[in-house]
Design an enzyme around this catalytic site. Structure first.
Site, short mmCIF file in Angstrom:
data_model
loop_
_atom_site.label_atom_id
_atom_site.label_comp_id
_atom_site.label_asym_id
_atom_site.label_seq_id
_atom_site.Cartn_x
_atom_site.Cartn_y
_atom_site.Cartn_z
N ASP A 201 0.83 -1.20 0.00
CA ASP A 201 0.00 0.00 0.00
C ASP A 201 0.87 1.26 0.00
O ASP A 201 1.88 1.32 0.72
CB ASP A 201 -0.86 -0.04 1.28
CG ASP A 201 -1.95 1.00 1.30
OD1 ASP A 201 -2.79 0.98 0.39
OD2 ASP A 201 -1.97 1.83 2.23
N GLU A 243 1.60 -0.35 -5.01
CA GLU A 243 0.61 0.67 -5.34
C GLU A 243 1.35 2.01 -5.36
O GLU A 243 1.70 2.55 -4.32
CB GLU A 243 -0.50 0.71 -4.27
CG GLU A 243 -1.62 1.65 -4.67
CD GLU A 243 -2.18 2.48 -3.52
OE1 GLU A 243 -3.19 3.16 -3.74
OE2 GLU A 243 -1.60 2.50 -2.43
C1 NOJ Z 1 -4.50 3.04 -0.57
C2 NOJ Z 1 -5.64 2.11 -0.42
O1 NOJ Z 1 -5.94 1.54 -1.66
C3 NOJ Z 1 -6.80 2.92 0.13
O2 NOJ Z 1 -7.98 2.17 0.12
C4 NOJ Z 1 -6.44 3.38 1.52
O3 NOJ Z 1 -7.44 4.23 2.02
C5 NOJ Z 1 -5.12 4.15 1.51
N1 NOJ Z 1 -4.10 3.52 0.73
C6 NOJ Z 1 -4.59 4.29 2.92
O4 NOJ Z 1 -4.13 3.05 3.38
#
Ligand code: NOJ
Length: 554
Positions: A201, A243
């Site tokens: 993430d 991500e």
């Molecule tokens: C990216 C995630 O995909 C999202 O859903 C989340 O709110 C944020 N990161 C914070 O962890």
């Protein structure tokens, strides 16, 4: 090699345990329920399941606020159930990726609780503090309109703490070697329990320099190599799927010039331009983003996706492009989010037009990368705009026409099941689509099956064939002496295209009997329907068989 780098030709399916299948009638999805649905996923052709966070959490950001990295939220089952699940997946030849959320913890995490109450605690320096409100406290919020600041005062600590996301998600001080060691420990723990890697993430924020005095948060890329090395030592075939919504000029910093950092990343650039192509029937910016994101190390791979659990982020488009996408797919304010995106599911965005859904999926499956599907999109599930923020597209899976779509026997599901209108479970569900040979689900199963037989897309080099018509995108992949040619018409009108195909008289249509034969000048002429698409292999039918032999001799 081809079989070792499993992620290159994988088909990934993203789901949340909480909303997939309840097995014990408490209204909440769980690991036992998910395990029962593995045969469904295998039947669909999924090779890898990506689980969104399932660890204990106060659940204020759907699990992206973890309060214990070494456990399963008891609502979803136990660690034992988790291992049974990964084992069941393995028995079916499927792999499991899990979310790794280590940019921040929940404010309820014992580390943060210790850090705030005791300045001498070893955990104090695990977070990012300032004595005064930093001058840039209003900068860099990720959820504009909902999140007010990136620094919040904590009375217990008598100090301000940094949080890139919501105030209940204090950022970990990832530069601290003890925090880094803990991240490695978390990764080691879950690989022991059977996972094949992590969807990491918020990678740019994990590796960014953090602190009140940081003006430009420079990235510490070497951290990525450290994560990768740990995985390679512990379990050679485990991967990190990052991500990272970054600019193409930074791609190689994340992959590593020699592939020594992340194995995979989501291609956000292509994603946004793909939606522009669908909205404007203009594939030129998409073609440009494909060219820009082409350079990557041989072992690196893009993840291609349409919608995910977040909003469709259009922040990288120009204002005019963004407005076109808003107008086409999310015209009402209520459909938009954070001043930059659309929060709807795919089917309602495309007005449930089967031709456009197939076009979008066909693109996703054939762009250079590994496809990542979102649960429920394979049956065309809708959204519930009455739910706040991104929750509108996170409703429970619709399995059948039974109560609550067969998701649960409880009186109240954890989140409302869509039960009214054209996307209600009475009309959109797995059981009904299974019985219907022409359903979206059965179409999806067939195209996934074929996609897996086209390793050229995952392994080959691609060229974008120049065509005069901006509505058409034609990609040619070449690998090991084979070529596939993929054509998409993003316009709502039929289009005739002519092209030469490397002296091949026959192009085999991989999805139907409608093959193409060259004319006496060696030219192919194809009439594409509105939103039509073709997957061709150059050469005749027996050529496919010869290709298989080549594979076996590798
Ligand atoms: C990216 C995630 O995909 C999202 O859903 C989340 O709110 C944020 N990161 C914070 O962890």
């Amino acid at each position: 090699m081809i079989n070792d780098l499993w992620y290159k030709n994988a088909v990934v399916y993203c789901l949340s345990v909480e909303t997939f299948q309840d097995s014990n009638g408490d209204g909440i999805g769980d690991f036992q329920g998910l395990a029962r649905r593995l045969d469904y996923l295998q039947g669909l052709g999924i090779t890898t399941v990506w689980l969104m966070p399932f660890q204990p959490s106060p659940g204020r950001d759907d699990g992206y606020d973890v309060s214990d990295y070494y456990n399963v939220d008891p609502r979803f089952g136990t660690l034992g159930d988790f291992v049974e699940f990964t084992h069941a997946a393995k028995q079916r030849g499927m792999r499991v990726l899990i979310d790794l959320v280590v940019n921040h913890t929940s404010d309820k995490h014992p580390w943060f609780q210790q850090a705030r109450k005791d300045p001498t605690s070893r955990y104090r320096d695990w977070y990012v503090w300032a004595d005064k409100r930093p001058a840039n406290a209003d900068d860099g919020v990720v959820f504009p309109g909902v999140q007010k600041s990136t620094w919040t005062h904590d009375t217990k600590a008598g100090a301000w703490y940094f949080h890139r996301f919501y105030e209940f998600q204090p950022d970990l001080n990832t530069a601290n070697p003890y925090v880094q060691a803990e991240i490695l420990k978390i990764m080691g723990f879950w690989t022991q329990l059977g996972v094949s890697g992590f969807r990491m993430d918020a990678v740019p924020f994990v590796i960014a320099k953090k602190g009140a005095d940081v003006k430009r948060p420079a990235e510490q890329f070497d951290m990525l190599r450290t994560f990768r090395e740990l995985l390679q030592w512990r379990q050679g075939d485990a991967i990190i799927l990052g991500e990272a919504n970054i600019l193409p000029k930074d791609d190689l910093h994340y992959f590593g010039d020699d592939g020594e950092r992340l194995q995979m990343m989501f291609n956000f650039n292509v994603n946004q331009h793909l939606f522009f192509a669908l909205a404007a029937s203009d594939t030129r910016p998409l073609a440009k983003s494909l060219e820009q994101t082409k350079p990557r190390p041989a072992s690196g791979q893009w993840a291609m996706f349409l919608r995910n659990h977040d909003e469709l982020d259009l922040g990288r488009l120009t204002k005019t492009q963004r407005e076109k996408v808003f107008a086409a797919f999310g015209p009402d304010k209520d459909m938009q989010l954070y001043d930059r995106g659309i929060r709807r599911r795919l089917a309602p965005m495309l007005q449930n037009d089967r031709r456009r859904l197939e076009l979008a999926y066909s693109l996703m499956l054939t762009l250079p990368g590994t496809p990542v599907l979102r649960y429920g999109d394979e049956i065309g599930m809708g959204d519930n705009l009455a739910l706040p923020e991104r929750n509108c597209a996170r409703t429970p899976m619709q399995w059948s026409t039974e109560a609550f779509g067969g998701f649960t026997d409880a009186k109240r599901p954890v989140s409302p099941v869509i039960s009214k209108g054209p996307y209600g479970f009475q009309h959109v569900n797995v059981a009904e689509q299974r019985r219907n040979p022409g359903s979206l689900l059965n179409w999806m199963e067939r195209v996934i099956r074929m996609r897996k037989e086209i390793p050229e897309i995952s392994w080959g080099d691609f060229d974008i064939e120049p065509l005069a018509d901006p509505a058409i995108l034609m990609l040619v992949y070449r690998w090991r002496g084979n070529a596939v040619r993929i054509v998409h018409n993003t316009s709502d009108a039929p289009r005739e295209i002519r092209f030469a195909a490397n002296d091949y008289a026959t192009m085999t249509n991989l999805l139907s009997d409608d093959h193409s034969e060259a004319d006496e000048h060696g030219k192919h002429c194809v009439l594409l329907e509105p939103y039509g698409y073709r997957w061709y292999r150059e050469g005749g039918l027996d050529y496919i068989l010869r290709r298989r032999e080549v594979d076996l001799q590798k």
